[in-house]
Design a protein around this motif. Sequence first.
Motif, mmCIF file in Angstrom:
data_model
loop_
_atom_site.group_PDB
_atom_site.id
_atom_site.type_symbol
_atom_site.label_atom_id
_atom_site.label_comp_id
_atom_site.label_asym_id
_atom_site.label_seq_id
_atom_site.Cartn_x
_atom_site.Cartn_y
_atom_site.Cartn_z
ATOM 1 N N GLY A 12 -6.295 8.910 -15.196
ATOM 2 C CA GLY A 12 -7.263 9.390 -14.465
ATOM 3 C C GLY A 12 -8.188 8.096 -13.711
ATOM 4 N N ASP A 46 -0.157 5.719 -14.798
ATOM 5 C CA ASP A 46 -1.190 7.135 -15.007
ATOM 6 C C ASP A 46 -0.200 8.280 -15.594
ATOM 7 O OD1 ASP A 46 -4.228 7.514 -14.063
ATOM 8 O OD2 ASP A 46 -2.962 9.310 -13.841
ATOM 9 N N GLY A 56 -10.142 12.026 -19.239
ATOM 10 C CA GLY A 56 -10.612 13.077 -19.216
ATOM 11 C C GLY A 56 -11.216 13.599 -20.678
ATOM 12 N N TYR A 108 -11.309 15.857 -15.509
ATOM 13 C CA TYR A 108 -10.021 15.288 -15.576
ATOM 14 C C TYR A 108 -9.274 16.081 -16.818
ATOM 15 C CZ TYR A 108 -10.767 11.601 -12.452
ATOM 16 O OH TYR A 108 -10.899 11.018 -11.283
ATOM 17 N N ARG A 109 -8.228 16.360 -17.123
ATOM 18 C CA ARG A 109 -7.651 16.747 -18.215
ATOM 19 C C ARG A 109 -7.715 16.251 -19.742
ATOM 20 N NH1 ARG A 109 -2.994 19.573 -18.550
ATOM 21 N NH2 ARG A 109 -1.952 20.134 -16.626
ATOM 22 N N ARG A 126 -15.313 15.072 -10.219
ATOM 23 C CA ARG A 126 -14.063 15.531 -10.478
ATOM 24 C C ARG A 126 -13.749 15.627 -12.208
ATOM 25 N NH1 ARG A 126 -8.877 14.309 -7.415
ATOM 26 N NH2 ARG A 126 -7.237 15.030 -8.782
ATOM 27 N N HIS A 139 -7.338 7.219 -9.973
ATOM 28 C CA HIS A 139 -8.562 7.426 -9.025
ATOM 29 C C HIS A 139 -9.450 6.105 -9.008
ATOM 30 C CE1 HIS A 139 -7.063 11.453 -9.881
ATOM 31 N NE2 HIS A 139 -7.073 11.537 -8.763
#
Length: 658
Positions: free
Chosen positions: A580, A522, A534, A630-631, A628, A584
């Motif tokens: 991500g 990741d 993201g 993410y970048r 959520r 996750h």
Amino acid sequence: AAGLHRYLRDFCGCHVAWSGVQLRLPRPLPAVPGELTEASPYRYRYYQNVCTHSYSFVWWDWPRWEREIDWMALHGINLALAWGGQEAIWQRVYLALGLTQAEIDEYFTGPAFLAWGRMGNLHSWGGPLPRAWHLKQLYLQHRVLDRMRALGMTPVLPAFAGHVPKAIARVFPQVSVTQLGSWGHFNCSYSCAFLLAPGDPLFPLIGSLFLRELTREFDTDHIYGADTFNEMQPPSSDPAYLANATAAVFEAMAAVDPDAVWLLQGWLFQNQPEFWGPAQVGAVLGAVPQGRLLVLDLFAESQPVYARTASFRGQPFIWCMLHNFGGNHGLFGALEAVNQGPAAARLFPNSTMVGTGIAPEGIGQNEVVYALMAELGWRKDPVPDLSAWVGRFAERRYGAAQPDAAAAWRLLLRSVYNCSGEACRGHNRSPLVRRPSLQMNTTVWYNRSDVFEAWRLLLKASPNLTASPAFRYDLLDVTRQALQELVSLYYEEARAAYLQQELVGLLRAGGLLAYELLPALDEVLASDRHFLLGSWLAQARAAAVSEAQADLYELNSRYQLTLWGPEGNILDYANKQLAGLVAHYYAPRWRLFVESLADSLARAAPFQQRRFNRDVFRLEQAFVLSSRRYRSQPQGDTVDLARRVFLKFAPPRAAGAS
Ligand SMILES: *[C@@H]1O[C@H](CO)[C@@H](O)[C@H](O)[C@H]1NC(C)=O
Ligand SMILES: *[C@@H]1O[C@H](CO)[C@@H](O)[C@H](O)[C@H]1NC(C)=O
Ligand SMILES: *[C@@H]1O[C@H](CO)[C@@H](O)[C@H](O)[C@H]1NC(C)=O
Ligand SMILES: *[C@@H]1O[C@H](CO)[C@@H](O)[C@H](O)[C@H]1NC(C)=O
Ligand SMILES: *[C@@H]1O[C@H](CO)[C@@H](O)[C@H](O)[C@H]1NC(C)=O
Ligand SMILES: *[C@@H]1O[C@H](CO)[C@@H](O)[C@H](O)[C@H]1NC(C)=O
Ligand SMILES: *[C@@H]1O[C@H](CO)[C@@H](O)[C@H](O)[C@H]1NC(C)=O
């Protein structure tokens, strides 16, 4: 544009790919010795698959489309789907026919599933389509068409294939429709299309209303795509029925456009060979006047159909490389088969081949395969020496000749990119991206050590090439692949330990996989903007004009990447390896797997896959429904991170040899 690309590639050593461009021009510009003339042996160089619109293009804005059309032009593409905005046209047609807006909203799928809505496989799932979606797609389609036409390409528009919303039967109670069977493990709330009977007077009516409205909006270049039985069993195998169903589609086109040519994806013939015997195939091919059906032999590098249908019974066809399913990231290619395929098809007795095609379900992966295929569209003969060819490919890509990088590419060529035969079918069923079980197949068609050795060689080359973005991308991609291999190896070790009831061995290998390898992967992925969940989700949200729409689009994306349908209907088919997603989605289920195995040993009770599947589904669903963020910007240095994971995880032989 193709000539310019040829100059850039062969004289200037430049490279243009999805992940970026290497356009450092020599000064002064190299002279061309006299006039160069290049004639392609084929009339068409085709691009796209109906699915590419959903897996790759779905959230694109105009700047991204513009870059893609540049890529197409430079690679000499002159025939491509232009299927955006069609739902807006369908909506006009259905409203005119008397359907309500609610009935139409109930029918269309969400944006990420439109490809399958268009082929009749699905309806409703992931929808409804917001009004703003239609407006934006109309706008984009106009710009796409203008640019494609300005560059001399032939855009292929959609046509009516026979599928209709259920509500047609409310408005026209006498209508004759057949409900087809379910598709892709979806139940009839989302699949089981209604197909209009070819003899029903509504067939030509709806078909011509749609095409008239579509061509009024977008004008036409006379080639239209339609797929009636793509991955769907027709209601009858009677050749007379199949001929009628086929003729109805063509006649509705020809009624509006007397010059209509029908572009058909030939996928159905190879996907369901048990249904499509010679009589059935012949009925379809014979129902359209000779020369007016242009067939895409969609998966010709692996399962060519032209050879067993006597060149589609004389209808023209395009030899297509499909290569990629679902936009998966694993390194894979059948470069030898691709290299030999088009020339062999052209030289086939009485061949009706008129073009080559690039028809991946998803783009943005394995760029070497696409560079070769694009080049073959302009070659009479195969590339003579693929080993030398990949060396030059790497040199242009990185903007410098580097012996270790070239050696790495030769190893990749003979391993991951030299798949052949049956082995290719199961490609990228890597345990990493699958729901864990004790039955996973870790077999690959290549020598894994070649990948580890290529990894080592790229790292060795890195001091010379750090300035090259394409090099960093490839270093990341090979690191990703090496970690994918390691996941398989540690999985095997953990499974063996479990089967021998060795708790310590299980925890060592399983723990390493779930708690170290996946987090490290990741982190590496997070260092490149092409590998960020993201960034993909941000594109989805940016395509919306309200928070509610943004949430719908994000949900569409998350489903497509993972469960695909509400119950994991096509679980992990369109898997990606994105920062991500690894941390996750894949990692939590691997942790649960290792814990469940450990628990089973501790309690001396057998591991229950069904129970695990139920439990893990909750994790999978939680990921899909999570909001959520993410970048969407990369973080960390790819070269440093790759070196660190190499030092930590590379198998001893690869590490020792450096
Ligand atoms: C289809 O599945 C969905 C959930 O995935 C369920 O809500 C629906 O009731 C099912 N429809 C049919 C006709 O079984
Ligand atoms: C095909 O169409 C013809 C002409 O409309 C009709 O007579 C025939 O019954 C149809 N055959 C089948 C099997 O549908
Ligand atoms: C090619 O066409 C010729 C003339 O129609 C025919 O005699 C021959 O059998 C065909 N060859 C093959 C392999 O189909
Ligand atoms: C690819 O594999 C085939 C055998 O399947 C072999 O003949 C060929 O030499 C290989 N090509 C490369 C570049 O390794
Ligand atoms: C695993 O996959 C390989 C290659 O696809 C196949 O040959 C082999 O039979 C499979 N093994 C099992 C146990 O299914
Ligand atoms: C596998 O690849 C490694 C490294 O490239 C090589 O040393 C080894 O001989 C290969 N093994 C086989 C069985 O080909
Ligand atoms: C790579 O870099 C090293 C030192 O940074 C230099 O000595 C060497 O010549 C370079 N090699 C190539 C092929 O550019």
